[in-house]
Design an enzyme around this catalytic site. Structure first.
Site, mmCIF file in Angstrom:
data_model
loop_
_atom_site.group_PDB
_atom_site.id
_atom_site.type_symbol
_atom_site.label_atom_id
_atom_site.label_comp_id
_atom_site.label_asym_id
_atom_site.label_seq_id
_atom_site.Cartn_x
_atom_site.Cartn_y
_atom_site.Cartn_z
ATOM 1 N N CYS A 138 -14.813 -13.828 -21.212
ATOM 2 C CA CYS A 138 -15.538 -15.082 -20.999
ATOM 3 C C CYS A 138 -16.803 -15.004 -21.840
ATOM 4 O O CYS A 138 -17.685 -14.191 -21.560
ATOM 5 C CB CYS A 138 -15.871 -15.288 -19.528
ATOM 6 S SG CYS A 138 -16.895 -16.746 -19.210
ATOM 7 N N HIS A 197 -5.471 -18.829 -25.980
ATOM 8 C CA HIS A 197 -5.944 -20.205 -26.149
ATOM 9 C C HIS A 197 -4.930 -21.029 -26.930
ATOM 10 O O HIS A 197 -4.303 -20.537 -27.874
ATOM 11 C CB HIS A 197 -7.275 -20.246 -26.908
ATOM 12 C CG HIS A 197 -8.433 -19.741 -26.112
ATOM 13 N ND1 HIS A 197 -9.182 -20.560 -25.299
ATOM 14 C CD2 HIS A 197 -8.948 -18.493 -25.993
ATOM 15 C CE1 HIS A 197 -10.131 -19.836 -24.719
ATOM 16 N NE2 HIS A 197 -10.000 -18.585 -25.122
ATOM 17 N N GLU A 255 -9.593 -24.766 -18.517
ATOM 18 C CA GLU A 255 -9.436 -23.322 -18.337
ATOM 19 C C GLU A 255 -8.417 -23.003 -17.258
ATOM 20 O O GLU A 255 -8.426 -23.600 -16.180
ATOM 21 C CB GLU A 255 -10.777 -22.678 -17.978
ATOM 22 C CG GLU A 255 -11.814 -22.739 -19.082
ATOM 23 C CD GLU A 255 -12.972 -21.805 -18.828
ATOM 24 O OE1 GLU A 255 -12.730 -20.602 -18.595
ATOM 25 O OE2 GLU A 255 -14.117 -22.278 -18.837
ATOM 26 N N CYS A 276 -17.078 -23.528 -22.506
ATOM 27 C CA CYS A 276 -16.216 -22.339 -22.509
ATOM 28 C C CYS A 276 -16.465 -21.588 -23.800
ATOM 29 O O CYS A 276 -16.186 -22.113 -24.887
ATOM 30 C CB CYS A 276 -14.746 -22.732 -22.388
ATOM 31 S SG CYS A 276 -13.602 -21.324 -22.503
ATOM 32 N N GLY A 308 -13.263 -20.466 -25.551
ATOM 33 C CA GLY A 308 -12.623 -21.688 -26.001
ATOM 34 C C GLY A 308 -13.283 -22.251 -27.242
ATOM 35 O O GLY A 308 -12.606 -22.755 -28.153
#
Length: 281
Positions: free
Chosen positions: A80, A166, A215, A224, A227
């Site tokens: 993260c 992703h 997410e 994110c 992301g």
């Protein structure tokens, strides 16, 4: 983890509205079940957060800390980016380390956050992976993008991993992008055996874009970090971004830099402490 204490100190933090409950597992005994993580993350009956972050003593000699991430559904995930910035700010503000450059061990590998003089945090997010088997993603060979069949018809996505898996779609306007419908469909698609985070990218120019991210285990968030890295890398490979770009998310802007294949992606943005508290167990 060892036997939990009767009370547990925590810090509420956020990176562009992507919010976290951060817990010191170095000086406290911590053992949280998935159900307890879900209870803490609940925005009505708990503290409320997108992810719970646990900072522990290092498990390897080349790391300063072990950094663990649990989504709001209680599941542990690999990485993260917004959380990494908050974790770096946390260990510094809590006196766990005086270093401004740190090394965190995560499920997704080693990452290197650096506290900057202006208060923001820059993170070496590692080298993105495009090999389908390692993402993981069901595809016979690596490609710039792939067609995935959904209930409403086929969509084209880039698939890559930067800590987390992703999928990135290019859209004309993030404001009208079908995040609420395509996000869950793609996020749980069978071609992604560990599920996937889904980014909806609007390119504004060679150095700028807008992004919304759905997410896994959380839903759409205000920001994110991984992301943003994945969307930037996908845009770079599509020839739409240069080596640096700013991506605007609902919670604010993140700055990205990438020198190309086999080099790490760098993510820069804020990390903010909201309040501290104590949980009764």
């Amino acid at each position: 983890m060892s036997t939990p204490a009767a009370t547990l100190g925590f810090t509420k933090m956020h990176g562009l509205g992507n919010d976290f409950v951060v817990i010191d597992g170095v000086r406290q005994q911590v053992d949280l079940s998935p159900a307890q993580v879900r209870a803490i993350a609940d925005r009505h009956f708990g503290v409320g957060c997108d992810q719970l972050l646990l900072i522990e003593a290092p498990r390897r000699d080349d790391a300063d800390f072990t950094y663990r991430i649990f989504n709001a559904d209680g599941g542990e995930v690999e990485h993260c980016g917004n959380g990494a910035r908050c974790a770096a700010r946390f260990v510094h503000d809590q006196g766990l380390s005086e270093k401004t450059s740190l090394m965190f061990d995560t499920l997704g590998g080693l990452i290197r956050p650096q506290l900057l003089a202006d208060g923001e945090v820059r993170v070496d997010m590692g080298i993105p992976c495009f090999e389908p088997a390692r993402i993981p993603f069901d595809a016979p060979a690596e490609a710039l993008d792939y067609t995935i069949e959904l209930a409403g018809g086929p969509v084209r996505v880039a698939a890559l991993a930067i800590g987390n898996p992703h999928a990135v779609l290019r859209v004309d306007d993030v404001a009208t992008a079908p995040v609420a419908t395509l996000g869950p469909q793609l996020g749980g698609h069978t071609r992604f055996p560990r599920r996937v985070n889904v980014g909806f990218l609007q390119v504004l120019g060679q150095n700028e874009g807008r992004l919304r991210v759905y997410e896994r285990g959380v839903g759409e968030t205000l920001a994110c970090g991984t992301g943003a890295c994945a969307a930037f890398v996908a845009g770079y490979r599509w020839g739409m971004f240069g080596p640096t770009a700013t991506l605007h998310l609902a919670g604010g802007a993140l700055r990205l830099a990438w020198a190309g294949p086999d080099t790490p992606v760098f993510l820069t943005g804020p990390a903010v402490t909201v309040f501290e508290g104590t949980l009764r167990q």
